[in-house]
Design an enzyme around this catalytic site. Structure first.
Site, PDB file in Angstrom:
ATOM      1  N   HIS A  58       0.846  -1.281  -0.088  1.00  0.00           N
ATOM      2  CA  HIS A  58      -0.009  -0.018  -0.079  1.00  0.00           C
ATOM      3  C   HIS A  58       0.722   1.165  -0.064  1.00  0.00           C
ATOM      4  O   HIS A  58       0.239   2.267  -0.095  1.00  0.00           O
ATOM      5  CB  HIS A  58      -0.948   0.267   1.140  1.00  0.00           C
ATOM      6  CG  HIS A  58      -0.389   0.305   2.708  1.00  0.00           C
ATOM      7  ND1 HIS A  58       0.185  -0.568   3.262  1.00  0.00           N
ATOM      8  CD2 HIS A  58      -0.218   1.426   3.159  1.00  0.00           C
ATOM      9  CE1 HIS A  58       0.845  -0.028   4.262  1.00  0.00           C
ATOM     10  NE2 HIS A  58       0.515   1.315   4.467  1.00  0.00           N
TER      11      HIS A  58
HETATM   12  C1  UD1 Z   1      -2.414   5.666   5.415  1.00  0.00           C
HETATM   13  C2  UD1 Z   1      -1.088   6.283   5.829  1.00  0.00           C
HETATM   14  C3  UD1 Z   1      -0.272   5.075   6.040  1.00  0.00           C
HETATM   15  C4  UD1 Z   1      -0.648   4.030   6.940  1.00  0.00           C
HETATM   16  C5  UD1 Z   1      -1.798   3.459   5.920  1.00  0.00           C
HETATM   17  C6  UD1 Z   1      -2.465   2.403   6.674  1.00  0.00           C
HETATM   18  C7  UD1 Z   1      -0.965   8.602   5.539  1.00  0.00           C
HETATM   19  C8  UD1 Z   1      -0.103   9.761   4.561  1.00  0.00           C
HETATM   20  N1  UD1 Z   1      -0.708   7.503   5.021  1.00  0.00           N
HETATM   21  O1  UD1 Z   1      -2.192   5.402   3.856  1.00  0.00           O
HETATM   22  O2  UD1 Z   1       1.147   5.633   6.830  1.00  0.00           O
HETATM   23  O3  UD1 Z   1       0.457   3.055   6.382  1.00  0.00           O
HETATM   24  O4  UD1 Z   1      -2.758   4.642   5.997  1.00  0.00           O
HETATM   25  O5  UD1 Z   1      -3.230   1.394   5.946  1.00  0.00           O
HETATM   26  O6  UD1 Z   1      -1.681   9.025   6.387  1.00  0.00           O
HETATM   27  N2  UD1 Z   1      -8.972   4.580   0.325  1.00  0.00           N
HETATM   28  C9  UD1 Z   1     -10.415   4.030   0.022  1.00  0.00           C
HETATM   29  N3  UD1 Z   1     -11.256   3.573   1.316  1.00  0.00           N
HETATM   30  C10 UD1 Z   1     -10.583   3.705   2.578  1.00  0.00           C
HETATM   31  C11 UD1 Z   1      -9.391   4.236   2.845  1.00  0.00           C
HETATM   32  C12 UD1 Z   1      -8.467   4.729   1.720  1.00  0.00           C
HETATM   33  O7  UD1 Z   1     -10.761   3.861  -0.951  1.00  0.00           O
HETATM   34  O8  UD1 Z   1     -11.362   3.679   3.510  1.00  0.00           O
HETATM   35  C13 UD1 Z   1      -8.317   4.688  -0.687  1.00  0.00           C
HETATM   36  C14 UD1 Z   1      -8.534   6.076  -1.463  1.00  0.00           C
HETATM   37  O9  UD1 Z   1      -8.441   6.070  -2.756  1.00  0.00           O
HETATM   38  C15 UD1 Z   1      -7.559   7.111  -0.812  1.00  0.00           C
HETATM   39  C16 UD1 Z   1      -6.248   6.015  -0.901  1.00  0.00           C
HETATM   40  O10 UD1 Z   1      -6.931   4.711  -0.439  1.00  0.00           O
HETATM   41  O11 UD1 Z   1      -7.173   8.023  -1.875  1.00  0.00           O
HETATM   42  C17 UD1 Z   1      -5.117   6.219  -0.008  1.00  0.00           C
HETATM   43  O12 UD1 Z   1      -5.882   6.422   1.421  1.00  0.00           O
HETATM   44  P1  UD1 Z   1      -4.812   7.549   2.634  1.00  0.00           P
HETATM   45  O13 UD1 Z   1      -5.414   7.378   3.946  1.00  0.00           O
HETATM   46  O14 UD1 Z   1      -4.534   8.584   1.999  1.00  0.00           O
HETATM   47  O15 UD1 Z   1      -3.561   6.515   2.668  1.00  0.00           O
HETATM   48  P2  UD1 Z   1      -3.281   5.048   2.906  1.00  0.00           P
HETATM   49  O16 UD1 Z   1      -2.636   4.654   1.726  1.00  0.00           O
HETATM   50  O17 UD1 Z   1      -4.100   4.396   3.309  1.00  0.00           O
HETATM   51  N1  UDP Z   2      -4.166  -5.793   8.731  1.00  0.00           N
HETATM   52  C1  UDP Z   2      -5.443  -6.296   8.884  1.00  0.00           C
HETATM   53  N2  UDP Z   2      -6.105  -6.593   7.446  1.00  0.00           N
HETATM   54  C2  UDP Z   2      -5.343  -6.754   6.393  1.00  0.00           C
HETATM   55  C3  UDP Z   2      -3.984  -6.046   6.189  1.00  0.00           C
HETATM   56  C4  UDP Z   2      -3.377  -5.547   7.381  1.00  0.00           C
HETATM   57  O1  UDP Z   2      -5.933  -6.368   9.611  1.00  0.00           O
HETATM   58  O2  UDP Z   2      -5.864  -7.230   5.434  1.00  0.00           O
HETATM   59  C5  UDP Z   2      -3.599  -5.218   9.841  1.00  0.00           C
HETATM   60  C6  UDP Z   2      -2.146  -5.768  10.395  1.00  0.00           C
HETATM   61  O3  UDP Z   2      -2.416  -7.032  11.188  1.00  0.00           O
HETATM   62  C7  UDP Z   2      -1.353  -4.657  10.837  1.00  0.00           C
HETATM   63  C8  UDP Z   2      -2.245  -3.529  10.348  1.00  0.00           C
HETATM   64  O4  UDP Z   2      -3.262  -3.678   9.695  1.00  0.00           O
HETATM   65  O5  UDP Z   2      -2.003  -4.714  12.365  1.00  0.00           O
HETATM   66  C9  UDP Z   2      -1.069  -2.782   9.435  1.00  0.00           C
HETATM   67  O6  UDP Z   2      -1.635  -1.819   8.579  1.00  0.00           O
HETATM   68  P1  UDP Z   2      -1.177  -1.304   7.556  1.00  0.00           P
HETATM   69  O7  UDP Z   2      -0.130  -2.235   6.758  1.00  0.00           O
HETATM   70  O8  UDP Z   2      -2.232  -0.889   6.713  1.00  0.00           O
HETATM   71  O9  UDP Z   2      -0.272   0.040   7.980  1.00  0.00           O
HETATM   72  P2  UDP Z   2       1.113   0.169   8.344  1.00  0.00           P
HETATM   73  O10 UDP Z   2       1.472  -0.866   9.659  1.00  0.00           O
HETATM   74  O11 UDP Z   2       2.154   0.079   7.104  1.00  0.00           O
HETATM   75  O12 UDP Z   2       1.107   1.511   8.891  1.00  0.00           O
END
Ligand code: UD1
Ligand code: UDP
Length: 386
Positions: free
Chosen positions: A224
């Protein structure tokens, strides 16, 4: 009025907040839980409230997705309104997302001190949005709650912790010795994610994906990060590599919505879904995902939390990055950094045998939440403005 206002908003924050909210309750601290709404799909947000011991949020700011500036600004405005109305003595934030930094900024600008869980992590890459978020948050926080000794050392190197600060401290009295000045306290409390794993042990039913794998041996894949998903060439290359790997080993791929959107736009989602040996699924509930990490032959990821969980669950991990904030996982070869464009994922998997011996436990004993709740309680009782 609650003494403590906590801001969460992204998937890993719901998971970490579950044991923490419980520990705060047990310590007699009244917590106002606010969800920024950064993650909003049910399988990225709501499902975690239902499955884990996390109370429903008192408020949801509903900020949704956007550019970094849009999200940060919306969260700051929403947080400011709530902080003005509720006047907590302390604001608690987790990790390194836009929700973390924006809520922390809104708080300090209102003179409300901030406690930062997962303080001190560094990738030393300012082009990562998470690095900006965590650095800003650390520098404006009062309680810096570190998951590891390395995190304390990182803070020491930035002048945020005194020399010799990298010791465990279980109470505020010990923490006071770690105060470089009257405005900041640093503690190595262990990693709350271990608390979450301990809570998850033995819970949950047989996961739905288990019956859909073709082979017993499988790799678990998550992607991601911007580095993996935002560059068309990198993402296309990774898809080729994963398809190649799936000829040898089933690949379970719970797809983050960001990645799903990118794959779809490139016409690659269908290709993956139609590849034998690939099992593409929606983001999994936490307990099901923990099972997947436990049972997988190998984890392949660009996630921070997943590297650490794989290590804690003693499953070897290949990380699709050039650096990691969680350098402890590299010890003994449990986690290997193979870069965003590994020359052959299949070869990397074939080469990566499970290391002999147990993974050590540098992430604490599963009691980080209790330790942090005790520190927060003492802070509220002794130091917060009444
Ligand atoms: C965010 C965090 C990242 C974290 C991750 C956990 C920031 C800058 N990034 O990344 O540090 O590791 O969350 O998973 O805060 N989207 C959906 N539905 C949702 C959420 C997101 O469709 O419920 C899609 C949207 O297209 C959105 C994109 O995902 O634009 C990115 O979402 P965003 O929250 O900006 O960043 P993450 O990649 O999720
Ligand atoms: N996780 C989850 N379901 C999934 C993928 C990840 O519950 O399909 C959980 C995972 O166990 C961990 C957390 O999400 O606790 C990690 O989140 P993510 O990878 O989105 O973000 P990051 O840790 O890189 O910020």
């Amino acid at each position: 009025m609650s003494a403590l206002a906590t801001f969460v908003g992204a998937r890993p924050q719901f998971i970490k907040a579950a044991p923490m909210s419980m520990a705060l309750k047990e310590a007699g601290i009244d917590e106002l839980l606010i969800d920024t709404g950064q993650h909003y799909d049910d399988n990225m947000a709501g499902a975690f409230y239902r499955e884990l011991t996390l109370p429903s949020p008192a408020l949801n700011l509903g900020v949704g997705s956007g550019t970094h500036a849009q999200m940060t600004a919306r969260i700051m405005c929403g947080a400011e309104r709530i902080l003005q109305d509720t006047k907590p003595k302390l604001v608690l934030v987790y990790g390194d997302t836009n929700s973390t930094m924006a809520a922390a900024l809104a708080a300090v600008k209102h003179g409300i001190p901030v406690a930062h869980i997962e303080a001190g992590l560094r990738s030393f890459r300012l082009d990562m949005p998470e690095e900006v978020n965590r650095r800003v948050t650390d520098h404006i926080s009062t309680l810096l709650l570190c998951p590891t000794a390395n995190a304390v050392i990182n803070l020491m190197n930035e002048g945020l912790a005194p020399q010799g600060a990298a010791t465990h401290c279980a109470s505020m009295d010990e923490c006071r010795t770690l105060r470089p000045n009257s405005q900041r306290m640093v503690a190595n409390v262990g990693d709350v994610m271990v608390d979450a794993i301990v809570d998850a042990e033995g819970r949950g039913s047989e996961p739905e994906w288990a019956g859909r794998l073709r082979r017993h041996q499988f790799a678990l894949l998550t992607l991601h990060r911007a580095d993996s998903t935002d560059n068309v060439d990198t993402l296309s290359y990774l898809v080729e590599q994963v398809i190649d790997l799936s000829r040898n080993l089933d690949v379970l791929f719970p797809i983050h919505p960001r990645t799903r959107a990118r794959l779809k736009a490139l016409g690659l989602l269908e290709t993956l879904e139609n590849t034998q040996g690939m099992l593409c699924v929606a983001p999994l509930p936490y307990l099901s995902f923990i099972q997947a990490q436990k049972r997988a032959a190998i984890v392949i990821t660009d996630s921070g939390g997943v590297q650490k969980e794989a290590f804690t669950l003693a499953t070897p991990c290949l990380t699709l990055r050039d650096e990691t904030e969680w350098t402890e996982t590299l010890v003994g070869g449990w986690n290997q950094l193979i870069g965003t464009r590994p020359s052959s994922l299949r070869d990397a998997v074939a080469r990566s045998e499970k290391p002999a011996g147990d993974a050590t436990t540098p992430f604490g004993d599963g009691k980080a939440s209790q330790r942090m709740a005790a520190i927060i309680k003492q802070y509220l009782d002794q130091y917060a403005q009444h």
